[in-house]
Design an enzyme around this catalytic site. Structure first.
Site, PDB file in Angstrom:
ATOM      1  N   ASP A   1     -35.908  -5.125 -15.726  1.00  0.00           N
ATOM      2  CA  ASP A   1     -35.510  -4.709 -17.074  1.00  0.00           C
ATOM      3  C   ASP A   1     -36.364  -3.507 -17.448  1.00  0.00           C
ATOM      4  OD1 ASP A   1     -35.164  -4.288 -19.758  1.00  0.00           O
ATOM      5  OD2 ASP A   1     -35.193  -6.409 -20.320  1.00  0.00           O
TER       6      ASP A   1
ATOM      7  N   LYS B 238     -32.795   1.985 -24.161  1.00  0.00           N
ATOM      8  CA  LYS B 238     -33.519   2.709 -25.216  1.00  0.00           C
ATOM      9  C   LYS B 238     -33.589   4.248 -25.050  1.00  0.00           C
ATOM     10  CE  LYS B 238     -36.095  -1.036 -27.215  1.00  0.00           C
ATOM     11  NZ  LYS B 238     -36.262  -2.323 -26.539  1.00  0.00           N
TER      12      LYS B 238
ATOM     13  N   PHE C  85     -39.144 -10.057 -23.057  1.00  0.00           N
ATOM     14  CA  PHE C  85     -38.090  -9.818 -24.049  1.00  0.00           C
ATOM     15  C   PHE C  85     -36.914  -9.149 -23.344  1.00  0.00           C
ATOM     16  CE2 PHE C  85     -35.701  -7.442 -27.216  1.00  0.00           C
ATOM     17  CZ  PHE C  85     -35.468  -8.432 -28.153  1.00  0.00           C
TER      18      PHE C  85
HETATM   19  C1  LIG Z   1     -35.456  -3.496 -26.592  1.00  0.00           C
HETATM   20  C2  LIG Z   1     -35.369  -4.250 -25.328  1.00  0.00           C
HETATM   21  C3  LIG Z   1     -34.208  -4.968 -24.995  1.00  0.00           C
HETATM   22  C4  LIG Z   1     -33.045  -5.124 -25.939  1.00  0.00           C
HETATM   23  O1  LIG Z   1     -32.415  -3.913 -26.200  1.00  0.00           O
HETATM   24  P1  LIG Z   1     -31.325  -3.832 -27.407  1.00  0.00           P
HETATM   25  O2  LIG Z   1     -30.777  -2.435 -27.249  1.00  0.00           O
HETATM   26  O3  LIG Z   1     -32.063  -4.058 -28.662  1.00  0.00           O
HETATM   27  O4  LIG Z   1     -30.320  -4.868 -27.147  1.00  0.00           O
HETATM   28  C5  LIG Z   1     -34.168  -5.586 -23.760  1.00  0.00           C
HETATM   29  N1  LIG Z   1     -35.201  -5.515 -22.907  1.00  0.00           N
HETATM   30  C6  LIG Z   1     -36.324  -4.834 -23.196  1.00  0.00           C
HETATM   31  C7  LIG Z   1     -37.431  -4.775 -22.191  1.00  0.00           C
HETATM   32  C8  LIG Z   1     -36.452  -4.192 -24.417  1.00  0.00           C
HETATM   33  O5  LIG Z   1     -37.584  -3.547 -24.717  1.00  0.00           O
END
Ligand SMILES: *Cc1c(COP(=O)(O)O)cnc(C)c1O
Length: 391
Positions: free
Chosen positions: A215, A244, A128
């Site tokens: 990521d 986050k 994701f």
């Molecule tokens: C939550 C998340 C995103 C997206 O972040 P947003 O602030 O909602 O755009 C991208 N990569 C990972 C691994 C995530 O957990």
């Protein structure tokens, strides 16, 4: 729940009015133990006094000037994050998706600079990376991609934790410029790869001149038991994205680049009106201060070991439990059947958690919980899971 907002989320029938540490209170005054932290965002819990004070003080001084001028707090935040990560340059934005957009553009620009017409990024299944069109195209989840074709070209999906699959792609095409992976897949079900996965990806990237882009939007900021999850290994990525936990609830994202990628963007190549404002930077600097002062990377590792051990001991042998896994305070319990509605049962029991991938119970508690609160979460989750599997 309301006719005024687009129904992009299936919301639970609860509204919170305030919080403190790992606790939230609803409109009826009922208290909940938060084992989700607003999806790995509020690592320092709710209403942290140092963060509240920093927001108030900075709001009375300066909120925003734009990136047309020097922003001292942004530079200071960059320096602190680069010190911790061993990387060279930072770009600030407002969310995880935007941080990954920056990483994707960086990889493409570096490829274009080297004469590659179709720069391609290898990504993983069940990943994701966000909801914007580029990050959705990178994401390995056909369900959330459905309806948004045409997706962006330039991504090749391979199974997660499978180095041979990447080697096969590299043997068959010459336009690959980067790998983009989560050190532990969060939304995909708390999937922890083999211990040599990231080091082998690092070696492959070195061999082929690719960018290793991690990521760390969910895994970063001490949650994994290190400042960044790659620090569990003796490697450094070329690019890392954060969001986050970086602002503890204040929106901020970052894309950090090392030697190979730090000089790729020039003026006009990328930007953000709000990114790295004095206020956002001040909040993130305060988050860094609190995480450092409380030694929260070490604390998250200890809490994670405690909770994973207890969950494995009490659920590991239970029929219907496929696996109990995690790293630091990223914890997942995979069942052999769907369990989305366990979220409502937990809510009724005063506990906030989440289910991802339909049958993985996900716990992302704040790093500030006490041992007793960790034990409360475990006891409650064990009871709920046993009842779910019996019912
Ligand atoms: C939550 C998340 C995103 C997206 O972040 P947003 O602030 O909602 O755009 C991208 N990569 C990972 C691994 C995530 O957990």
């Amino acid at each position: 729940m309301t006719e005024f907002t687009m129904p992009t989320y299936k919301r639970l029938a609860v509204r919170f009015t305030h919080g403190s540490g790992p606790y939230l209170w609803d409109e009826a005054g009922r208290r909940y133990l938060d084992a989700l932290s607003g999806v790995a965002v509020c690592g320092l819990g709710h209403a942290h006094p140092a963060i509240a004070a920093a927001i108030c003080e900075q709001a009375g001084k300066l909120l925003h000037t734009s990136n047309l001028y020097g922003v001292t707090l942004q530079e200071e935040l960059a320096r602190r994050l680069l010190d911790k990560s061993g990387l060279r340059a930072a770009f600030f934005c407002n969310s995880g998706a935007e941080a990954n957009e920056a990483a994707i553009k960086l990889a493409r620009k570096r490829g274009a600079d080297r004469g590659i017409a179709t720069p391609t990024i290898i990504v993983t299944e069940r990943s994701f990376h966000g909801r914007t069109l580029a990050t959705l195209s990178a994401t390995g989840n056909a369900k959330i991609q459905a309806g948004f074709a045409p997706l962006l070209p330039g991504f090749v999906h391979v199974p997660f934790d499978d180095v041979a699959a990447i080697e096969r792609v590299l043997a068959s095409r010459h336009d690959v410029v980067a790998l983009l992976v989560e050190p532990v897949q969060g939304e995909g079900g708390i999937n922890v790869p083999a211990a040599d996965y990231l080091p082998r990806l690092r070696a492959l990237c070195d061999e082929h001149g690719l960018l290793l882009m991690l990521d760390e939007v969910q895994t970063g900021m001490c949650r994994s038991g290190r400042w960044f999850a790659y620090q569990h290994h003796a490697i450094t990525p070329d690019v890392m994205t954060l969001a986050k936990g970086l602002g503890n609830g204040f929106p901020i994202g970052a894309c950090l680049a090392g030697e190979r990628a730090a000089g790729v963007f020039g003026p006009g190549n990328h930007g953000s009106t709000f990114g790295g404002s004095p206020l956002a930077s001040r909040v993130a600097l305060t988050v860094l201060d609190v995480l450092e002062q409380g030694d929260y990377a070490v604390r998250a590792a200890a809490l994670g070991t405690r909770m994973l051990g207890a969950l494995r001991q009490q659920l590991g042998q239970v029929l219907g439990v496929v696996s109990v896994r995690g790293l630091g305070l990223l914890l997942g319990i995979e069942l052999d059947r769907p369990c989305a509605a366990i979220v409502e049962q937990a809510l009724a029991a005063g506990l906030l958690l989440n289910v991802t991938g339909e049958r993985v119970i996900r716990l992302l508690p704040p790093l500030v919980i006490t041992d007793a609160e960790a034990d409360d979460i475990v006891a409650s989750v064990v009871g709920l899971t046993r009842r779910w599997l019996e019912g």
